[in-house]
Design a protein around this motif. Sequence first.
Motif, short mmCIF file in Angstrom:
data_model
loop_
_atom_site.label_atom_id
_atom_site.label_comp_id
_atom_site.label_asym_id
_atom_site.label_seq_id
_atom_site.Cartn_x
_atom_site.Cartn_y
_atom_site.Cartn_z
N ARG A 156 -0.83 -0.14 11.31
CA ARG A 156 -0.55 -0.91 10.10
C ARG A 156 -1.49 -2.10 9.97
O ARG A 156 -2.08 -2.34 8.90
N GLU A 171 -4.03 -3.05 6.96
CA GLU A 171 -3.80 -4.30 6.21
C GLU A 171 -5.01 -5.21 6.26
O GLU A 171 -5.30 -5.94 5.30
N MET A 185 0.83 -1.20 0.00
CA MET A 185 0.00 0.00 0.00
C MET A 185 0.87 1.26 0.00
O MET A 185 2.01 1.23 0.47
N ARG A 186 0.29 2.32 -0.51
CA ARG A 186 0.88 3.65 -0.36
C ARG A 186 0.07 4.35 0.72
O ARG A 186 -1.15 4.51 0.59
N VAL A 187 0.75 4.74 1.80
CA VAL A 187 0.07 5.29 2.96
C VAL A 187 0.56 6.71 3.21
O VAL A 187 1.77 6.96 3.25
N LEU A 236 5.60 0.68 8.97
CA LEU A 236 5.04 0.50 7.63
C LEU A 236 6.14 0.15 6.63
O LEU A 236 5.99 -0.77 5.82
N HIS A 276 5.52 -1.31 2.88
CA HIS A 276 4.60 -0.28 2.39
C HIS A 276 5.35 1.00 2.02
O HIS A 276 6.38 1.33 2.62
N GLU A 277 4.81 1.72 1.07
CA GLU A 277 5.36 3.02 0.67
C GLU A 277 4.69 4.09 1.54
O GLU A 277 3.48 4.03 1.79
N SER A 319 -3.20 8.19 -2.25
CA SER A 319 -2.78 7.11 -1.36
C SER A 319 -3.87 6.06 -1.22
O SER A 319 -5.05 6.31 -1.49
#
Length: 291
Positions: free
Chosen positions: A203, A207, A1-3, A20, A25-26, A65
């Motif tokens: 997170r 998720e 994911m992009r967070v 993250l 994750h990004e 995002s």
Amino acid sequence: MRVFVTGASGWVGASVVRDLRAHGHEVLGLARSDQGETIAREAGAQVLRGTLDDLELLQQAARDSDGVIHTAFNHDFTRFAENAAQDRRAIEAIGAALEGSERMLLVTSGLAGMVAPGQLADEDDRPSGDFPRYSESAAQALAARGVRAGTVRLAPSVHGLGDHGFVPILIGIARSTGISAYVGEGANRWAGVHRLDAAPVYRLALEKGLPLPVYHATADEGVPFKAIAEVIGRQLGLPVESREPEHFGWFARFAGAEIGATSVRTREALGWAPTQPGLLSDLDQPGYYAA
């Protein structure tokens, strides 16, 4: 994911970023200063410079995002009402950008004002009407409009070396007054969580697709306030005594409050299992008291 993480350089936010990134994750992190940018980059975030007042900037970052974690809050208690209003505006703006999509939003709140003395709050309990922060109510309003929004309630002590929250305030009061104090019998309880245990709650909630509307980041359910005062007194070599609430000044509301909470439902829903030291053992180390 992009967070997208607001408060990416903060005590909790920087730990969220690291967690993250450690799980693939990004992260795009909001930072408002050069120092904040450095901390956020060192934690592993791509940095977006801005503040919670830059509403269009927040909205664009949210649109770009898969999920948003909102940890930013100005904890200047001399202007708490203004800061709470700023927080609500930011949440509402982010939520508006996410409306009609599957993108998720997690906001941050606390546990004060949840239950009567002698009780432990659970995830189904709701803050009393005089709770001064709007984060959770703003998230609930967004959820009612179909936004995938939830709340992480942090323990009053998110501890660890480098802590600059409630416990260091108590240490400062003890140093300035010469007494490590508690209110009444000191039986009121505080929940606690190490910041490295708090971060995975955010997170895991993203998720798993926000299985609950509210999550409790609490490892210790309820540590008696007197026990906290005793550790501080021992470390500082000060007497530990009961005092009236006025002894604590503006902090009296928190010093005498019942802020205990369970996290049973959070642990079950997320598979979250704290591994870091508990509040009392963490406080009982000299590094917490470096002048």
